[in-house]
Design a protein around this motif. Structure first.
Motif, PDB file in Angstrom:
ATOM      1  N   ALA A 195      21.335   0.409 -26.511  1.00  0.00           N
ATOM      2  CA  ALA A 195      22.576   0.902 -25.899  1.00  0.00           C
ATOM      3  C   ALA A 195      23.413  -0.285 -25.421  1.00  0.00           C
ATOM      4  O   ALA A 195      24.629  -0.340 -25.651  1.00  0.00           O
ATOM      5  CB  ALA A 195      22.252   1.834 -24.732  1.00  0.00           C
ATOM      6  N   VAL A 196      22.768  -1.258 -24.774  1.00  0.00           N
ATOM      7  CA  VAL A 196      23.503  -2.426 -24.271  1.00  0.00           C
ATOM      8  C   VAL A 196      24.137  -3.195 -25.431  1.00  0.00           C
ATOM      9  O   VAL A 196      25.232  -3.742 -25.306  1.00  0.00           O
ATOM     10  CB  VAL A 196      22.564  -3.321 -23.425  1.00  0.00           C
ATOM     11  CG1 VAL A 196      23.211  -4.665 -23.113  1.00  0.00           C
ATOM     12  CG2 VAL A 196      22.179  -2.622 -22.130  1.00  0.00           C
ATOM     13  N   ASN A 197      23.452  -3.184 -26.556  1.00  0.00           N
ATOM     14  CA  ASN A 197      23.984  -3.909 -27.720  1.00  0.00           C
ATOM     15  C   ASN A 197      25.245  -3.307 -28.305  1.00  0.00           C
ATOM     16  O   ASN A 197      25.865  -3.902 -29.181  1.00  0.00           O
ATOM     17  CB  ASN A 197      22.907  -4.002 -28.797  1.00  0.00           C
ATOM     18  CG  ASN A 197      22.196  -5.329 -28.678  1.00  0.00           C
ATOM     19  OD1 ASN A 197      22.803  -6.378 -28.818  1.00  0.00           O
ATOM     20  ND2 ASN A 197      20.920  -5.279 -28.358  1.00  0.00           N
ATOM     21  N   THR A 198      25.615  -2.119 -27.855  1.00  0.00           N
ATOM     22  CA  THR A 198      26.862  -1.513 -28.352  1.00  0.00           C
ATOM     23  C   THR A 198      28.068  -1.973 -27.518  1.00  0.00           C
ATOM     24  O   THR A 198      29.200  -1.613 -27.815  1.00  0.00           O
ATOM     25  CB  THR A 198      26.817   0.032 -28.287  1.00  0.00           C
ATOM     26  OG1 THR A 198      26.745   0.408 -26.911  1.00  0.00           O
ATOM     27  CG2 THR A 198      25.640   0.606 -29.047  1.00  0.00           C
ATOM     28  N   ALA A 199      27.811  -2.727 -26.440  1.00  0.00           N
ATOM     29  CA  ALA A 199      28.907  -3.156 -25.548  1.00  0.00           C
ATOM     30  C   ALA A 199      30.014  -3.838 -26.350  1.00  0.00           C
ATOM     31  O   ALA A 199      29.722  -4.556 -27.295  1.00  0.00           O
ATOM     32  CB  ALA A 199      28.358  -4.137 -24.501  1.00  0.00           C
TER      33      ALA A 199
ATOM     34  N   MET B 175      31.281   2.870 -25.682  1.00  0.00           N
ATOM     35  CA  MET B 175      30.891   3.904 -24.721  1.00  0.00           C
ATOM     36  C   MET B 175      29.366   4.045 -24.499  1.00  0.00           C
ATOM     37  O   MET B 175      28.950   4.310 -23.368  1.00  0.00           O
ATOM     38  CB  MET B 175      31.485   5.222 -25.203  1.00  0.00           C
ATOM     39  CG  MET B 175      31.907   6.200 -24.174  1.00  0.00           C
ATOM     40  SD  MET B 175      32.679   5.543 -22.709  1.00  0.00           S
ATOM     41  CE  MET B 175      34.340   6.129 -22.833  1.00  0.00           C
ATOM     42  N   PRO B 176      28.509   3.871 -25.519  1.00  0.00           N
ATOM     43  CA  PRO B 176      27.076   4.077 -25.250  1.00  0.00           C
ATOM     44  C   PRO B 176      26.517   3.161 -24.155  1.00  0.00           C
ATOM     45  O   PRO B 176      25.590   3.544 -23.441  1.00  0.00           O
ATOM     46  CB  PRO B 176      26.413   3.779 -26.603  1.00  0.00           C
ATOM     47  CG  PRO B 176      27.471   4.072 -27.608  1.00  0.00           C
ATOM     48  CD  PRO B 176      28.762   3.670 -26.962  1.00  0.00           C
ATOM     49  N   THR B 177      27.094   1.970 -24.005  1.00  0.00           N
ATOM     50  CA  THR B 177      26.577   1.093 -22.939  1.00  0.00           C
ATOM     51  C   THR B 177      26.952   1.653 -21.565  1.00  0.00           C
ATOM     52  O   THR B 177      26.178   1.580 -20.606  1.00  0.00           O
ATOM     53  CB  THR B 177      27.056  -0.367 -23.136  1.00  0.00           C
ATOM     54  OG1 THR B 177      26.394  -1.173 -22.194  1.00  0.00           O
ATOM     55  CG2 THR B 177      28.531  -0.557 -22.954  1.00  0.00           C
ATOM     56  N   THR B 178      28.122   2.267 -21.470  1.00  0.00           N
ATOM     57  CA  THR B 178      28.546   2.871 -20.197  1.00  0.00           C
ATOM     58  C   THR B 178      27.702   4.121 -19.905  1.00  0.00           C
ATOM     59  O   THR B 178      27.340   4.398 -18.758  1.00  0.00           O
ATOM     60  CB  THR B 178      30.044   3.230 -20.271  1.00  0.00           C
ATOM     61  OG1 THR B 178      30.744   2.053 -20.646  1.00  0.00           O
ATOM     62  CG2 THR B 178      30.585   3.733 -18.958  1.00  0.00           C
TER      63      THR B 178
ATOM     64  N   ALA C 215      19.795  -9.881 -17.843  1.00  0.00           N
ATOM     65  CA  ALA C 215      20.895  -9.209 -17.151  1.00  0.00           C
ATOM     66  C   ALA C 215      20.901  -7.709 -17.448  1.00  0.00           C
ATOM     67  O   ALA C 215      21.709  -6.959 -16.897  1.00  0.00           O
ATOM     68  CB  ALA C 215      22.207  -9.829 -17.611  1.00  0.00           C
ATOM     69  N   ARG C 216      19.991  -7.274 -18.312  1.00  0.00           N
ATOM     70  CA  ARG C 216      19.984  -5.884 -18.808  1.00  0.00           C
ATOM     71  C   ARG C 216      19.299  -4.954 -17.794  1.00  0.00           C
ATOM     72  O   ARG C 216      18.297  -4.294 -18.098  1.00  0.00           O
ATOM     73  CB  ARG C 216      19.223  -5.904 -20.130  1.00  0.00           C
ATOM     74  CG  ARG C 216      19.569  -4.885 -21.152  1.00  0.00           C
ATOM     75  CD  ARG C 216      18.994  -5.228 -22.511  1.00  0.00           C
ATOM     76  NE  ARG C 216      17.716  -5.851 -22.530  1.00  0.00           N
ATOM     77  CZ  ARG C 216      16.550  -5.239 -22.445  1.00  0.00           C
ATOM     78  NH1 ARG C 216      16.496  -3.944 -22.344  1.00  0.00           N
ATOM     79  NH2 ARG C 216      15.411  -5.923 -22.485  1.00  0.00           N
ATOM     80  N   ILE C 217      19.826  -4.915 -16.583  1.00  0.00           N
ATOM     81  CA  ILE C 217      19.192  -4.118 -15.519  1.00  0.00           C
ATOM     82  C   ILE C 217      20.240  -3.444 -14.633  1.00  0.00           C
ATOM     83  O   ILE C 217      21.392  -3.851 -14.613  1.00  0.00           O
ATOM     84  CB  ILE C 217      18.303  -5.004 -14.602  1.00  0.00           C
ATOM     85  CG1 ILE C 217      19.072  -6.251 -14.176  1.00  0.00           C
ATOM     86  CG2 ILE C 217      16.994  -5.359 -15.255  1.00  0.00           C
ATOM     87  CD1 ILE C 217      18.392  -7.062 -13.100  1.00  0.00           C
TER      88      ILE C 217
ATOM     89  N   GLY D  66      30.351  -4.804 -20.412  1.00  0.00           N
ATOM     90  CA  GLY D  66      28.946  -5.191 -20.594  1.00  0.00           C
ATOM     91  C   GLY D  66      28.691  -6.249 -21.666  1.00  0.00           C
ATOM     92  O   GLY D  66      27.542  -6.525 -22.005  1.00  0.00           O
ATOM     93  N   ILE D  67      29.771  -6.859 -22.194  1.00  0.00           N
ATOM     94  CA  ILE D  67      29.569  -7.882 -23.234  1.00  0.00           C
ATOM     95  C   ILE D  67      28.712  -9.040 -22.690  1.00  0.00           C
ATOM     96  O   ILE D  67      27.829  -9.550 -23.373  1.00  0.00           O
ATOM     97  CB  ILE D  67      30.933  -8.404 -23.749  1.00  0.00           C
ATOM     98  CG1 ILE D  67      31.641  -7.316 -24.531  1.00  0.00           C
ATOM     99  CG2 ILE D  67      30.764  -9.646 -24.624  1.00  0.00           C
ATOM    100  CD1 ILE D  67      33.046  -7.677 -24.994  1.00  0.00           C
ATOM    101  N   CYS D  68      28.972  -9.430 -21.431  1.00  0.00           N
ATOM    102  CA  CYS D  68      28.218 -10.556 -20.854  1.00  0.00           C
ATOM    103  C   CYS D  68      26.721 -10.233 -20.808  1.00  0.00           C
ATOM    104  O   CYS D  68      25.880 -11.093 -21.088  1.00  0.00           O
ATOM    105  CB  CYS D  68      28.746 -10.879 -19.452  1.00  0.00           C
ATOM    106  SG  CYS D  68      29.023  -9.451 -18.411  1.00  0.00           S
ATOM    107  N   MET D  69      26.397  -8.989 -20.484  1.00  0.00           N
ATOM    108  CA  MET D  69      25.004  -8.568 -20.418  1.00  0.00           C
ATOM    109  C   MET D  69      24.377  -8.579 -21.814  1.00  0.00           C
ATOM    110  O   MET D  69      23.241  -8.977 -22.011  1.00  0.00           O
ATOM    111  CB  MET D  69      25.011  -7.132 -19.871  1.00  0.00           C
ATOM    112  CG  MET D  69      23.715  -6.632 -19.341  1.00  0.00           C
ATOM    113  SD  MET D  69      23.720  -4.849 -19.070  1.00  0.00           S
ATOM    114  CE  MET D  69      25.316  -4.486 -18.449  1.00  0.00           C
TER     115      MET D  69
END
Ligand code: SF4
Ligand code: SF4
Length: 437
Positions: free
Chosen positions: A243-247, A250-253, A319-321, A394-397
Motif C-alpha cells: 500500500a505504501v508503495n502506491t504513494a 489513494m491506497p497509501t492514504t 518510516a513505514r509506521i 507518503g512519497i518520502c515514506m
C-alpha cells in the motif's frame, strides 16, 4: 579437491546465494529493477567462479583478487567503523501550542471565531494559511488522485476515529492493584502487542513533549493542557508495504487511515485496562486528541530515531509506521533511546528530500529547534502538496531505504548500517543501484 579450491567454492557459493535470496525477495516485493540487478550479479559471480575453478590458469588471479576484495568488503561492512552520533537534545525550554500545528490551522475557516482569534494572535500565518485553505480539501473532489469510493471510505474511517476521541479517558477504578514496575511494564507491553502493535516501548514522559494548549478535538479550543502523567507507553504499527508503495495515490492514504484507527483502538483499550488497575491513563489518538507529540515520545521510548524525513524511523520498519501512545501514572520501567546509524545515514542519503514533490524536506544541515538539533520539515509545503494531491502523499515514506521489509537480506544490510560508516556509504549507493534514485 584442495583446501584453497574449497574456500573459493564456499565464498563464491555464499555470494551467489546472497544475490539469489535477494532476487527472490525482490520478486516478492515486486521490485523488478532490484530483481534484474540481483539476477545479473548472481550470474556474473557464478560465471566468474566457474571460469576460475575450471580454468584457474586463465582466471586464477582475477578470482583470487575478487575473493580477497569480497572478504575485505564483508569485514568493513560489519565491523564497528566510524560513529553515528545520537540525536542531540539539549534543554527544551518551551512547549508547543497545538493551535499552531498545521492540522489545527487548516481548520480555522475564514469568518469563524477561531479564525479571528487565532490570526489576531499569529497574524504572520494568515496569508499562508488562507492560501492553503483555498485549495481543495483533503479527500475532496479536485485533488489530483481523488477517488470517490475510496475517499468516502477513508472519510468514514476518520469519522470513526473522531467518535473515539471522547473515550480516551475515564474513571479510575477505586481498588489500586499493587504492581511491581517491571511486572506492570511486561503486562502493558504484552497487551499492546496482543492488541496489534508492532513494537512497544516505555518512557518517562518529558513534560516538554506535552502540548501547551488544545488546538483540535472535542476539548475546548485554547484550553491549557494539564497532563502530569509520569510515564508514556508508545507503540508503532507497521503499514502495509505494498500500500505504501502506491504513494502518493489513494491506497497509501487508505492504509494510513486503517492504521490510525488500529492505533486508536489499541490506545483506548490499553488506557481503559490501566484505569481498571487503579491508575490514571489517557489514550492519545488521531483526528485529534493528542495531548503529546508522538515522535519525540516514541524516540524517548526507544522505538526509533528521528530522520531527515522529519518523523520517526523504526529499526525494523523504517518510516513505514504509524504511532500510538498512552500516558499514565502506572509505574513503569522506561526504555532508553536507541541509535542504529540513522543520523549518519541520513546525512549521506537525501533520497526523501530529492523525491519530495513539494521541497518540504531539507537537503542541507540540521537546525536547532527548541533545543533539539534536527532536520526541520516545512509542514506548510507538505500540507500544500497534500491538498494538491488530495491524499497524504507518503512519497518520502515510500522511498526511504529503511522502509524495505524486514527480510533476511534487508536485515543483514541494517546490521551493517548500525555498525559501520563504510556500510552506510555503500548502502546509500546500493539503494540507488537496486531501487533507483
Ligand atoms: S508527505 Fe510528500 S510532500 Fe510531505 S514531506 Fe513527504 S514527500 Fe514531501
Ligand atoms: S530517505 Fe534517506 S535521508 Fe530520508 S529519512 Fe530515509 S534514510 Fe534518511
Amino acid at each position: 579437491m584442495n583446501m584453497l579450491t574449497l574456500i573459493f567454492i564456499l565464498i563464491g557459493g555464499a555470494i551467489c546465494l546472497l544475490f539469489g535470496f535477494f532476487a527472490v525477495g525482490s520478486v516478492k516485493e515486486r521490485k523488478s529493477r532490484a530483481s534484474a540487478v540481483c539476477v545479473a550479479a548472481c550470474l556474473f559471480f557464478a560465471l566468474l567462479w566457474l571460469g576460475g575453478l575450471l580454468l584457474f590458469s586463465v582466471f586464477g588471479y582475477i578470482l583470487v583478487a575478487v575473493t580477497i576484495l569480497a572478504a575485505v568488503f564483508g569485514a568493513l561492512f560489519f565491523s564497528p567503523l566510524g560513529t553515528s552520533e545520537p540525536l542531540r537534545i539539549g534543554a527544551i525550554e518551551s512547549r508547543v501550542d497545538e493551535r499552531d500545528i498545521m492540522f489545527a490551522r487548516e481548520e480555522y475557516q475564514p469568518g469563524s471565531e477561531k479564525h479571528e482569534q487565532y490570526y489576531a494572535m499569529r497574524p504572520e500565518y494568515r496569508d499562508i494559511d488562507d492560501r492553503i485553505r483555498s485549495l481543495p480539501e483533503f479527500l475532496a473532489p479536485g485533488g489530483r488522485f481523488y477517488d470517490e469510493e475510496k475517499s468516502r471510505y477513508i472519510g468514514a474511517v476518520f469519522k470513526t476515529i473522531r467518535d473515539m476521541t471522547t473515550r480516551v479517558d475515564g474513571t479510575v477504578h477505586g481498588n489500586r492493584a499493587e504492581l511491581d514496575a517491571s511486572d506492570a511494564t511486561g503486562i502493558v507491553k504484552n497487551l499492546a502487542m496482543k492488541l496489534g502493535a508492532s513494537e512497544v516501548g516505555t518512557a518517562l514522559l518529558n513534560p516538554m513533549h506535552v502540548y501547551s494548549h488544545v488546538g483540535r478535538g472535542p476539548e475546548p479550543w485554547g484550553a491549557p493542557i494539564e497532563n502530569t502523567h509520569k510515564y508514556a507507553i508508545a507503540f508503532t504499527i507497521e503499514m502495509d508495504y505494498f500500500a505504501v508503495n502506491t504513494a502518493p495515490q489513494m491506497p497509501t492514504t487508505e492504509e494510513s487511515a486503517i492504521q490510525y484507527l488500529n492505533a486508536a483502538s489499541i490506545s483506548v483499550a490499553l488506557a481503559r485496562f490501566i484505569r481498571t488497575l487503579g491508575y490514571p491513563a489517557r489514550a492519545h489518538i488521531s483526528d485529534s486528541n493528542y495531548q503529546i507529540m508522538l515522535p519525540p515520545v516514541a524516540h524517548d521510548a526507544g522505538l526509533g530515531e528521528l530522520g531527515r524525513i522529519g518523523y520517526l524511523i523504526s529499526p525494523k520498519y523504517g518510516a513505514r509506521i504509524r504511532l500510538g501512545a498512552v500516558t499514565t501514572d502506572l509505574p513503569l520501567v522506561p526504555n532508553r533511546p536507541i541509535t542504529f546509524g540513522v543520523q549518519d545515514f541520513c546525512k549521506k542519503c537525501l533520497k526523501c528530500a530529492v523525491n519530495c514533490p513539494s521541497g518540504a524536506i531539507p537537503e542541507g544541515n540540521k537546525t536547532l529547534v527548541r533545543g533539539v538539533e534536527k532536520w526541520l520539515l516545512d509542514v506548510v509545503k507538505c500540507i500544500h502538496y497534500w491538498r494538491v494531491a488530495g491524499t497524504d502523499c507518503g512519497i518520502c515514506m515510500k522511498v526511504c531505504p529503511f522502509s524495505h521489509p524486514p527480510t533476511f537480506v534487508h536485515n543483514l544490510v541494517r546490521t551493517g548500517i548500525q555498525r559501520s560508516s563504510f556500510a552506510r556509504t555503500v548502502s546509500v549507493w546500493g539503494d540507488d543501484l537496486f531501487y533507483g534514485k
